[in-house]
Design an enzyme around this catalytic site. Structure first.
Site, PDB file in Angstrom:
ATOM      1  N   ILE A   1      28.598  36.339  37.164  1.00  0.00           N
ATOM      2  CA  ILE A   1      29.617  36.628  38.224  1.00  0.00           C
ATOM      3  C   ILE A   1      29.349  37.766  38.922  1.00  0.00           C
ATOM      4  O   ILE A   1      28.809  38.860  38.480  1.00  0.00           O
ATOM      5  CB  ILE A   1      30.894  36.933  37.345  1.00  0.00           C
ATOM      6  N   CYS A   2      29.741  37.643  40.274  1.00  0.00           N
ATOM      7  CA  CYS A   2      29.685  38.772  41.208  1.00  0.00           C
ATOM      8  C   CYS A   2      30.808  38.746  42.047  1.00  0.00           C
ATOM      9  O   CYS A   2      31.738  37.729  42.010  1.00  0.00           O
ATOM     10  CB  CYS A   2      28.256  38.759  41.757  1.00  0.00           C
ATOM     11  N   ALA A   3      30.691  39.723  42.974  1.00  0.00           N
ATOM     12  CA  ALA A   3      32.111  39.967  43.845  1.00  0.00           C
ATOM     13  C   ALA A   3      32.253  38.607  44.759  1.00  0.00           C
ATOM     14  O   ALA A   3      33.334  37.955  44.616  1.00  0.00           O
ATOM     15  CB  ALA A   3      31.941  41.081  44.691  1.00  0.00           C
TER      16      ALA A   3
ATOM     17  N   GLY B   1      30.001  35.868  44.859  1.00  0.00           N
ATOM     18  CA  GLY B   1      29.080  34.784  44.320  1.00  0.00           C
ATOM     19  C   GLY B   1      27.724  34.547  45.120  1.00  0.00           C
ATOM     20  O   GLY B   1      26.900  33.564  44.681  1.00  0.00           O
TER      21      GLY B   1
ATOM     22  N   GLU C   1      33.917  36.598  41.407  1.00  0.00           N
ATOM     23  CA  GLU C   1      34.700  37.194  40.317  1.00  0.00           C
ATOM     24  C   GLU C   1      36.288  36.388  40.126  1.00  0.00           C
ATOM     25  O   GLU C   1      36.810  36.119  39.200  1.00  0.00           O
ATOM     26  CB  GLU C   1      35.072  38.530  40.355  1.00  0.00           C
TER      27      GLU C   1
END
Length: 106
Positions: free
Chosen positions: A6-8, A10, A39
């Site tokens: 997961i990142c801000a 993607g 996220e």
């Protein structure tokens, strides 16, 4: 094993996921599935995840994500160290995920 990154947005996690897939292939670990998402999509994918790795920029959200992931889905969550994430170190991130899964078995 299903690994959720997961990142801000993607985007950076998608690059890391590709490198993790290459590392898994080199280790002949065909049992590992890796997916990357933003996220905002996390709850849509936690149900099928065995472990969840967060980009280091989500450190401030780690505890709240851990709470949801543990209580509702029984999925361990950990932030990826910046040196692994920044270098897009697929093997390092894969090893982190494998270690998390191993700790869950204990």
């Amino acid at each position: 094993m299903n690994v959720l990154l997961i990142c801000a947005a993607g985007m950076s996690s998608t690059c890391l996921a590709q490198n993790m897939k290459k590392a898994a292939k080199e280790l002949q670990r065909t049992d590992i599935k890796i997916s990357a998402h933003s996220e905002y999509e996390i709850e849509s994918y936690l149900e099928e995840a065995d472990v969840c790795l967060l980009g280091p920029h989500l450190k401030t959200m780690e505890e709240s994500i851990k709470e949801i992931a543990r209580e509702d889905y029984d999925v361990p969550v950990q932030c990826i160290p910046s040196e692994i994430y920044g270098a897009l170190d697929g093997l390092g991130a894969l090893q982190l995920a494998l270690n998390m899964a191993e700790e869950e078995k204990r």
